[in-house]
Write a protein that holds these residues in place. Structure first.
Motif, mmCIF file in Angstrom:
data_model
loop_
_atom_site.group_PDB
_atom_site.id
_atom_site.type_symbol
_atom_site.label_atom_id
_atom_site.label_comp_id
_atom_site.label_asym_id
_atom_site.label_seq_id
_atom_site.Cartn_x
_atom_site.Cartn_y
_atom_site.Cartn_z
ATOM 1 N N GLY A 74 3.699 25.207 2.157
ATOM 2 C CA GLY A 74 4.811 26.031 2.621
ATOM 3 C C GLY A 74 4.799 26.259 4.115
ATOM 4 N N PRO A 123 11.228 13.313 -1.415
ATOM 5 C CA PRO A 123 12.039 14.548 -1.353
ATOM 6 C C PRO A 123 11.852 15.304 -0.037
ATOM 7 N N GLN A 180 -4.026 23.698 -2.681
ATOM 8 C CA GLN A 180 -2.650 23.314 -2.356
ATOM 9 C C GLN A 180 -1.697 24.499 -2.555
ATOM 10 N N PRO A 186 -1.724 3.129 -4.023
ATOM 11 C CA PRO A 186 -0.398 2.505 -4.036
ATOM 12 C C PRO A 186 0.477 2.941 -5.214
ATOM 13 N N PHE A 187 -0.157 3.430 -6.277
ATOM 14 C CA PHE A 187 0.618 3.822 -7.461
ATOM 15 C C PHE A 187 1.009 5.303 -7.459
ATOM 16 N N PHE A 188 0.136 6.137 -6.876
ATOM 17 C CA PHE A 188 0.314 7.581 -7.091
ATOM 18 C C PHE A 188 0.453 8.424 -5.830
ATOM 19 N N GLY A 189 0.257 7.858 -4.651
ATOM 20 C CA GLY A 189 0.388 8.672 -3.445
ATOM 21 C C GLY A 189 -0.755 8.402 -2.495
ATOM 22 N N SER A 190 -0.581 8.834 -1.285
ATOM 23 C CA SER A 190 -1.543 8.493 -0.238
ATOM 24 C C SER A 190 -2.687 9.517 -0.179
ATOM 25 N N LYS A 248 7.428 7.365 -2.918
ATOM 26 C CA LYS A 248 8.065 8.154 -3.986
ATOM 27 C C LYS A 248 7.603 9.612 -3.908
ATOM 28 N N ARG A 249 6.339 9.796 -3.601
ATOM 29 C CA ARG A 249 5.789 11.148 -3.562
ATOM 30 C C ARG A 249 6.365 11.959 -2.397
ATOM 31 N N TRP A 250 6.524 11.289 -1.260
ATOM 32 C CA TRP A 250 6.973 12.002 -0.053
ATOM 33 C C TRP A 250 8.495 12.036 0.084
ATOM 34 N N PHE A 303 5.400 2.178 -2.790
ATOM 35 C CA PHE A 303 5.769 2.778 -4.073
ATOM 36 C C PHE A 303 5.253 4.223 -4.187
ATOM 37 N N GLY A 304 3.973 4.383 -4.504
ATOM 38 C CA GLY A 304 3.431 5.732 -4.752
ATOM 39 C C GLY A 304 3.639 6.694 -3.594
ATOM 40 N N PRO A 305 3.105 6.357 -2.408
ATOM 41 C CA PRO A 305 3.254 7.301 -1.288
ATOM 42 C C PRO A 305 4.710 7.598 -0.956
ATOM 43 N N PHE A 359 3.068 11.905 -11.333
ATOM 44 C CA PHE A 359 2.092 12.117 -10.265
ATOM 45 C C PHE A 359 0.944 13.031 -10.702
ATOM 46 N N ARG A 417 6.046 16.656 -10.851
ATOM 47 C CA ARG A 417 6.440 15.421 -11.532
ATOM 48 C C ARG A 417 5.261 14.915 -12.376
ATOM 49 N N LEU A 440 -2.121 26.747 0.456
ATOM 50 C CA LEU A 440 -1.803 26.259 1.806
ATOM 51 C C LEU A 440 -0.365 25.788 1.978
ATOM 52 N N VAL A 454 -2.682 19.138 5.548
ATOM 53 C CA VAL A 454 -2.865 17.783 6.083
ATOM 54 C C VAL A 454 -1.523 17.093 6.329
ATOM 55 N N VAL A 455 -0.692 17.027 5.300
ATOM 56 C CA VAL A 455 0.636 16.421 5.456
ATOM 57 C C VAL A 455 1.613 17.554 5.761
ATOM 58 N N MET A 501 0.816 -1.221 0.000
ATOM 59 C CA MET A 501 0.000 0.000 0.000
ATOM 60 C C MET A 501 0.852 1.275 0.000
ATOM 61 N N ASN A 546 3.630 23.070 5.688
ATOM 62 C CA ASN A 546 2.633 22.242 5.001
ATOM 63 C C ASN A 546 3.247 21.631 3.748
ATOM 64 N N ILE A 547 3.109 20.318 3.628
ATOM 65 C CA ILE A 547 3.593 19.603 2.439
ATOM 66 C C ILE A 547 2.441 19.392 1.460
ATOM 67 N N TYR A 548 1.329 18.839 1.959
ATOM 68 C CA TYR A 548 0.143 18.676 1.113
ATOM 69 C C TYR A 548 -1.060 19.273 1.838
ATOM 70 N N LEU A 549 -1.654 20.285 1.215
ATOM 71 C CA LEU A 549 -2.721 21.082 1.857
ATOM 72 C C LEU A 549 -2.224 21.457 3.246
#
Lengths: 204, 120
Positions: free
Chosen positions: B117, A31, B112, B60-64, A27-29, A23-25, B7, B4, B115, A193-194, A20, A188-191
């Motif tokens: 930064g 950096p 996004q 699983p492929f693109f992010g949580s 790779k996205r996080w 891979f995606g999560p 994504f 990217r 918000l 939320v992260v 789960m 803030n990384i994503y919205l």
């Protein structure tokens, strides 16, 4: 005493965890995690190791003690811990009941951890205890949101999510402050939320 | 902002799929001519469930959360819009849902940008 309910929940999740999130999560996080972890210095406590997906983001040559509540997760993490180019150990331990001495660490890092710790303020207070006075807490966490409509959605999904894995609507920045840390920086990384949170354990 | 291409395309695919699934499922379960607010409420619930499932499958492929939140919103909005309509085909319902997915992705990207930064 170890929290058996939480341990069982994450033991159950261990078999699918890499599928789960591997891979995606990751790779996205990656950096953002690499940027946060690049500041590791001195004796570092890493909570919670999980299956070790974060370990490739660690800078080499550091002295890292990892803990996790789930033995099944740690089993999966073993090869990644062994492959780390530095000094790293991983052991099964509950953050609420750590047997480290007071002030044992210079820094504590967490990664998507305080969505799942049952009593977050108590867990964060325990981290403050094992940090040296003036020591730094650095977190990569997901939290609740204040932005409509995502705030409503996260609150709606949370009763289901908390039984299967993480809670989705926690105010982790407020919890860090409630545990006695001085929050220095929130990014803030994503919205909203992260996010990454940097805080300091106040001098005694 | 995410730059990217992999994504960005994943976000687009997720929202289009979630919106289409939400619209399609709502039209499938819709009791036909009903009060517009009831249709919208049915669409909201079914669409959000469809969006969450689509988000979970593609995560699983693109992010949580970057996938699951916009996908759930896309399903919900797609379901609500289709729920307010009468006498449309399943294909049209999926198309309308997919269009809502694109709008929801644009909304989430805009949010996004606002918000992201350092906040303190």
């Amino acid at each position: 005493m170890s929290d058996l309910k939480t341990r069982k929940k994450w033991d159950s999740a261990a078999s699918l965890f890499d599928l789960m999130g591997g891979f995606g999560p990751e790779k996205r996080w990656r950096p953002h995690k690499e940027r946060l972890f690049s500041t590791m210095e001195g004796k570092v406590l890493f909570l919670a190791v999980g299956t070790g997906l974060d370990i490739p983001c660690f800078p080499p040559g550091k002295d890292i003690t990892g803990i996790d509540i789930s033995p099944k997760m740690l089993e999966k993490a073993e090869p990644r811990v062994a492959a780390y180019e530095g000094r790293m150990t991983a052991q099964q331990m509950d953050v609420h009941d750590m047997d480290f001495a007071d002030g044992a660490f210079d820094q504590v890092f967490t990664s998507c951890t305080f969505c799942s710790v049952p009593d977050p303020v108590a867990g964060l207070s325990a981290l403050r205890r094992v940090l040296k006075p003036g020591g730094v807490l650095k977190m990569f966490e997901h939290t609740g949101s204040r932005a409509f409509p995502f705030n409503l959605m996260l609150n709606a999904i949370n009763p289901l999510s908390r039984n299967l894995g993480p809670e989705l609507n926690r105010d982790t920045v407020a919890n860090v402050q409630a545990a006695g840390f001085e929050v220095r920086k929130v990014t803030n990384i994503y919205l909203d939320v992260v996010k990454t949170i940097e805080a300091v354990a106040p001098p005694a | 902002m995410e730059r990217r291409v992999y994504f960005i395309l994943g976000d687009l695919l997720s929202c289009v799929a979630a919106g289409a699934a939400g619209g399609w499922l709502t039209e499938l379960a819709h009791p036909g001519a009903c009060f517009v607010l009831i249709g919208m409420a049915i669409g909201m619930v079914l669409g959000m469930v469809a969006g969450m499932v689509a988000g979970l499958l593609l995560s699983p492929f693109f992010g949580s959360l970057e996938v699951m939140l916009p996908a759930s919103l896309s399903g919900m909005v797609g379901g609500m819009v289709v729920g307010m309509m009468h006498d449309i085909s399943l294909m049209d319902a999926a198309g309308i849902g997919a269009a809502m997915g694109i709008l929801c992705l644009a909304f989430s990207y805009r949010l996004q940008a606002r918000l992201q930064g350092e906040v303190s």
